[in-house]
Design a protein around this motif. Structure first.
Motif, short mmCIF file in Angstrom:
data_model
loop_
_atom_site.label_atom_id
_atom_site.label_comp_id
_atom_site.label_asym_id
_atom_site.label_seq_id
_atom_site.Cartn_x
_atom_site.Cartn_y
_atom_site.Cartn_z
N PRO A 293 0.66 -1.20 -0.17
CA PRO A 293 0.04 -0.07 0.03
C PRO A 293 0.98 1.31 -0.04
N VAL A 294 0.24 2.50 -0.51
CA VAL A 294 0.90 3.37 -0.58
C VAL A 294 1.35 4.26 0.86
N GLY A 295 2.73 4.48 0.97
CA GLY A 295 3.02 5.01 2.13
C GLY A 295 3.67 3.78 3.19
N LEU A 296 3.52 2.72 2.79
CA LEU A 296 4.03 1.52 3.58
C LEU A 296 5.72 1.33 3.70
N TRP A 297 6.18 2.10 2.59
CA TRP A 297 7.55 2.05 2.57
C TRP A 297 8.44 2.70 3.60
N LYS A 298 7.65 3.75 3.88
CA LYS A 298 8.03 4.46 5.24
C LYS A 298 8.43 3.74 6.42
N LEU A 299 7.61 2.75 6.78
CA LEU A 299 7.75 2.04 7.97
C LEU A 299 8.96 1.08 7.90
N PHE A 300 9.69 0.87 6.61
CA PHE A 300 10.77 0.00 6.52
C PHE A 300 11.87 0.72 6.29
N LYS A 301 12.02 2.38 6.34
CA LYS A 301 13.13 3.03 6.31
C LYS A 301 13.65 2.96 7.96
N PRO A 302 14.90 2.63 8.07
CA PRO A 302 15.62 2.71 9.32
C PRO A 302 15.67 4.00 9.90
N ALA A 303 15.33 4.24 11.38
CA ALA A 303 15.23 5.60 12.00
C ALA A 303 16.78 6.13 12.14
N LYS A 304 17.05 7.28 12.18
CA LYS A 304 18.26 7.98 12.10
C LYS A 304 18.37 8.55 13.45
N TYR A 305 19.84 8.19 14.21
CA TYR A 305 20.11 8.85 15.41
C TYR A 305 21.30 9.63 15.30
N GLU A 306 21.33 10.82 16.08
CA GLU A 306 22.53 11.64 16.22
C GLU A 306 23.75 10.89 16.91
N SER A 307 24.81 11.01 16.34
CA SER A 307 25.88 10.63 16.84
C SER A 307 26.49 11.76 17.92
N THR A 308 26.99 11.47 19.11
CA THR A 308 27.48 12.32 20.22
C THR A 308 28.99 11.91 20.34
N GLU A 309 29.90 13.07 20.94
CA GLU A 309 31.32 12.82 20.98
C GLU A 309 31.51 11.45 21.94
N GLU A 310 30.57 11.31 22.78
CA GLU A 310 30.78 10.22 23.78
C GLU A 310 30.71 8.96 22.97
N ASN A 311 29.45 9.05 22.14
CA ASN A 311 29.52 7.71 21.37
C ASN A 311 30.63 7.22 20.34
N VAL A 312 31.20 8.58 19.66
CA VAL A 312 32.44 8.11 19.11
C VAL A 312 33.45 7.55 19.88
N LYS A 313 33.75 8.27 21.24
CA LYS A 313 34.83 7.51 21.99
C LYS A 313 34.41 6.27 22.48
N ASP A 314 33.31 5.78 22.52
CA ASP A 314 32.89 4.58 22.92
C ASP A 314 33.27 3.60 21.95
N MET A 315 32.95 3.89 20.75
CA MET A 315 33.22 2.98 19.38
C MET A 315 34.79 2.96 19.11
N LYS A 316 35.68 3.84 19.43
CA LYS A 316 36.92 3.72 18.95
C LYS A 316 37.44 2.76 20.26
N LEU A 317 36.94 2.85 21.59
CA LEU A 317 37.62 2.02 22.50
C LEU A 317 37.13 0.65 22.13
N VAL A 318 35.94 0.42 21.54
CA VAL A 318 35.55 -1.13 21.25
C VAL A 318 36.45 -1.43 20.19
N VAL A 319 36.96 -0.68 19.16
CA VAL A 319 37.64 -1.15 18.27
C VAL A 319 39.05 -1.32 18.48
#
Length: 323
Positions: A293-319
């Motif tokens: 149905p029309v508009g149903l494709w919006k439900l399959f679009k992934p949600a966007k989240y803003e990345s903060t400096e704290e999240n970037v540091k956490d990802m570097k530590l994990v890597v």
């Protein structure tokens, strides 16, 4: 009566009066005839039965039928009496009940058949229920169709089969061919008797085919007449009137051609036939069918989240920990 017999006795030839019954010169037929005449002349009352001897067999037969109806169909005495008053041929009923009891059919099924269609059951000859039930048990068709045929019981299906066989026999088919048609196309049992008769009349009267074509194309009785056969025949009649038919039309064009194949062969080259055939098939075919149905494709679009400096540091530590 006695006076007439005495007169007959005086008019008999002398050779007949004085012939020896044990003589070998006379034929066996003459001897039997002589003994019969002598028995009549000797005791005229011997040929007439008293009223008591005529009533006893009827009473015993009625009692036997009551017993059979109770054992085979589970009928009470009142129900059996009411049924016997409506049945003209009780002798055939007795044979049928014995046969049905030997087939080990449920009593409720026999009772329902006697209550709903007693004429159809009593019209069967002895041995016919067994053959029809065996045929229905060995039907080679899809399971849903067989379940629908036997939904009201195998005896009810046997009665319906016989009525359709007799209908086809009245229209010109032999009973063997009619039974073969029904066994190959059991969907004819699902249609009412009026629908089957209407199909046969349309085949012979309107389409101009002989009834014998059903032996080769029994699926004609299992196709919906109004939705499949009538639109195709209307197209054929129109093309025949305007000279658009090259080869003669056969039964396979009506029965074994799919809707799309018939459309491509007879309807698509003549746009005016699309309305006769039952709608614009070309437009329905070219129409794009949407997946969602029309508009149903919006439900399959992934949600966007803003990345903060704290999240970037956490990802570097994990890597770094992975190294």
């Amino acid at each position: 009566m006695a006076f007439a017999l005495r007169a007959l006795h005086h008019r008999l030839p002398r050779s007949l009066h004085h012939s020896n019954p044990l003589s070998t010169s006379a034929s066996s037929h003459d001897l039997r005839e002589l003994l019969r005449i002598q028995r009549i002349l000797g005791d005229p009352a011997a040929t007439t039965q008293p009223p008591q001897t005529q009533q006893r067999p009827l009473a015993s037969s009625t009692t036997h039928l009551h017993r059979l109806l109770h054992r085979a169909a589970g009928l009470s005495t009142a129900e059996a009496t009411s049924l016997l008053h409506r049945v003209p041929n009780t002798h055939r009923l007795g044979h049928l009940l014995q046969e049905l009891r030997g087939l080990r059919l449920p009593a409720d099924e026999i009772k329902n058949a006697l209550g709903s269609d007693p004429d159809g059951l009593l019209s069967m000859e002895p041995g016919e229920p067994s053959r029809l039930i065996e045929l229905l048990d060995e039907l080679r068709c899809r399971a849903p169709i067989k379940d629908q045929v036997l939904s009201h019981g195998v005896l009810s299906a046997a009665i319906a089969t016989r009525r359709r066989v007799e209908l086809l026999h009245e229209r010109g088919l032999s009973r063997r061919d009619a039974l073969r048609v029904i066994s190959v196309e059991p969907r004819a049992i699902l249609y009412s008797l009026e629908d089957v008769e209407r199909k046969v009349e349309f085949l012979v009267g309107r389409m101009g085919f002989e009834i014998g074509w059903l032996v080769e194309y029994p699926e004609f009785l299992g196709i919906n007449l109004d939705r499949s056969i009538v639109p195709r025949h209307n197209v054929v009649e129109y093309l025949a009137s305007v000279g658009g038919l090259g080869d003669p039309i056969e039964m396979r064009h009506y029965v074994r051609f799919s809707r799309l194949k018939f459309y491509n062969l007879f309807v698509k080259p003549y746009p005016e036939c699309e309305r006769i055939f039952g709608g614009l098939v070309r437009e329905r075919k070219d129409e794009v069918r949407r997946q969602h149905p029309v508009g149903l494709w919006k439900l399959f679009k992934p949600a966007k989240y803003e990345s903060t400096e704290e999240n970037v540091k956490d990802m570097k530590l994990v890597v770094e920990s992975l190294h």
